[in-house]
Motif scaffolding. Structure first.
Motif, short mmCIF file in Angstrom:
data_model
loop_
_atom_site.label_atom_id
_atom_site.label_comp_id
_atom_site.label_asym_id
_atom_site.label_seq_id
_atom_site.Cartn_x
_atom_site.Cartn_y
_atom_site.Cartn_z
N ASP A 45 1.00 -3.21 -12.64
CA ASP A 45 0.20 -3.85 -11.86
C ASP A 45 0.98 -5.12 -11.25
OD1 ASP A 45 -1.55 -5.88 -11.02
OD2 ASP A 45 -3.23 -4.92 -12.39
N ASP A 103 2.55 2.04 -3.21
CA ASP A 103 1.47 2.73 -4.26
C ASP A 103 1.18 4.10 -3.68
OD1 ASP A 103 1.31 0.42 -5.80
OD2 ASP A 103 -0.50 -0.36 -4.59
N ASN A 116 2.06 6.99 -6.15
CA ASN A 116 0.95 8.26 -6.69
C ASN A 116 1.39 9.53 -6.36
OD1 ASN A 116 -1.17 6.44 -7.12
ND2 ASN A 116 -2.14 6.39 -5.33
N ASN A 170 0.72 -1.09 -0.14
CA ASN A 170 0.09 0.19 0.06
C ASN A 170 0.77 1.26 -0.06
OD1 ASN A 170 -2.38 -1.36 -0.19
ND2 ASN A 170 -2.59 -1.40 2.25
#
Ligand SMILES: Nc1ncnc2c1ncn2[C@@H]1O[C@H](COP(=O)(O)OP(=O)(O)OP(=O)(O)O)[C@@H](O)[C@H]1O
Length: 281
Positions: free
Chosen positions: A231, A177, A181, A174
């Motif tokens: 991904d 990511d 971001n 998490n």
């Protein structure tokens, strides 16, 4: 002009002339907006490299340039997420992050700073713990506060020294990511130091191995030509991922073996036995 540039950098921790040279002839050039990962063995000099870039250390020889200017000390423009979270134990999660944003944005209104704190604490999933003190948090939660604190200061360049190593796989994924971001959305430049090749491939544009020390130097770079957003679940089946991963791991194993041979040659045990020793077997 490169955004960050290291030119022929050497670093020796010298108490006297016999000081060990940790880093040797480091040349690195990172462009604005790039995400570069450096993978290295434990003890090879990764933290030393981070501290040179951050301005906590000065090179013994060579130059560290940020936006063309020599790095002379720490700056809010370069935010570091350290391996060992260092939170102020008497402050809550929210107060620890607030202290950092207040320092980075001294002229900003209190309400704006409060919003920033809430946003970043929420981003690392710690809103329910916002009023807790570090001693009431697990190690992983403390590391997440450290991530929130560094990112909330909105540094132009994010420097990460194995920041996610102590976290469980889910939290780690998490946060990878979230960092991606922020890097993508806010057009930051990022340098990740890691010992996890998969993490490097998932996050970076280029991976550069740091050869084992003493005299650690950078190896050849590996470009990661995998489209973003990446991904994680599909990555394992991507032929490009497999080829890149194999090439990097093969290189690391090769230099790891070289180091083992050097170490074996360096230590020869003396042929000793105690007085009056009687062989019984
Ligand atoms: N302040 C210091 N004084 C003397 N030697 C030091 C100092 N800091 C680090 N070293 C030495 O420099 C070498 C590299 O240390 P460094 O912490 O940079 O490596 P690292 O790759 O980050 O290690 P790790 O993976 O264990 O975090 C080690 O041999 C260490 O003992």
């Amino acid at each position: 002009m490169a955004y960050l540039e290291l030119k022929n950098v050497y670093k020796t921790y010298a108490q006297d002339d016999t000081g060990t040279q940790v880093l040797s002839n480091i040349n690195l050039s990172i462009e604005e907006g790039e995400f570069v990962a450096i993978v290295g063995f434990t003890g090879s000099g990764k933290t030393t490299l981070v501290n040179l870039i951050n301005g906590l250390l000065t090179p013994t020889r060579g130059q560290v340039l940020f936006k063309g200017e020599p790095v002379l000390g720490t700056s809010h423009e370069r935010g570091v997420i350290f391996q060992n979270y260092s939170l102020l134990p008497w402050l809550t999660v929210g107060q620890n992050v607030y202290m950092a944003v207040k320092e980075a944005f001294p002229k900003e209104k209190k309400s704006v700073l409060h919003d920033m704190v809430n946003t970043y604490v929420d981003m690392v999933g710690l809103t329910p713990a916002i009023n807790k003190r570090p001693k009431e948090l697990s190690g992983g939660m403390r590391q997440r506060v450290a991530v929130a604190r560094a990112l909330a200061m909105k540094p132009e360049m994010i420097i990460m020294d194995e920041p996610l190593g102590a976290l469980d796989a889910l939290t780690r994924g998490n946060l990878q990511d979230e960092i991606l971001n922020i890097w993508e959305k806010d057009k930051r430049t990022a340098l990740l130091i890691t010992n996890d090749v998969d993490e490097g491939i998932y996050m970076a544009d280029r991976i550069i191995p740091l050869r084992p020390g003493p005299n650690a130097t950078l190896g050849p770079e590996f470009a990661i030509n995998i489209e973003r957003p990446r991904d994680k679940t599909e990555l394992n089946d991507d032929p490009n991922f497999k080829t890149t991963r194999n090439a990097i791991i093969e290189y690391l194993m090769e230099i790891g073996n070289e180091r083992r041979v050097e170490t074996e040659e360096a230590y020869v045990l003396p042929d000793l036995s105690p007085k009056n020793f009687v062989e019984q077997f």
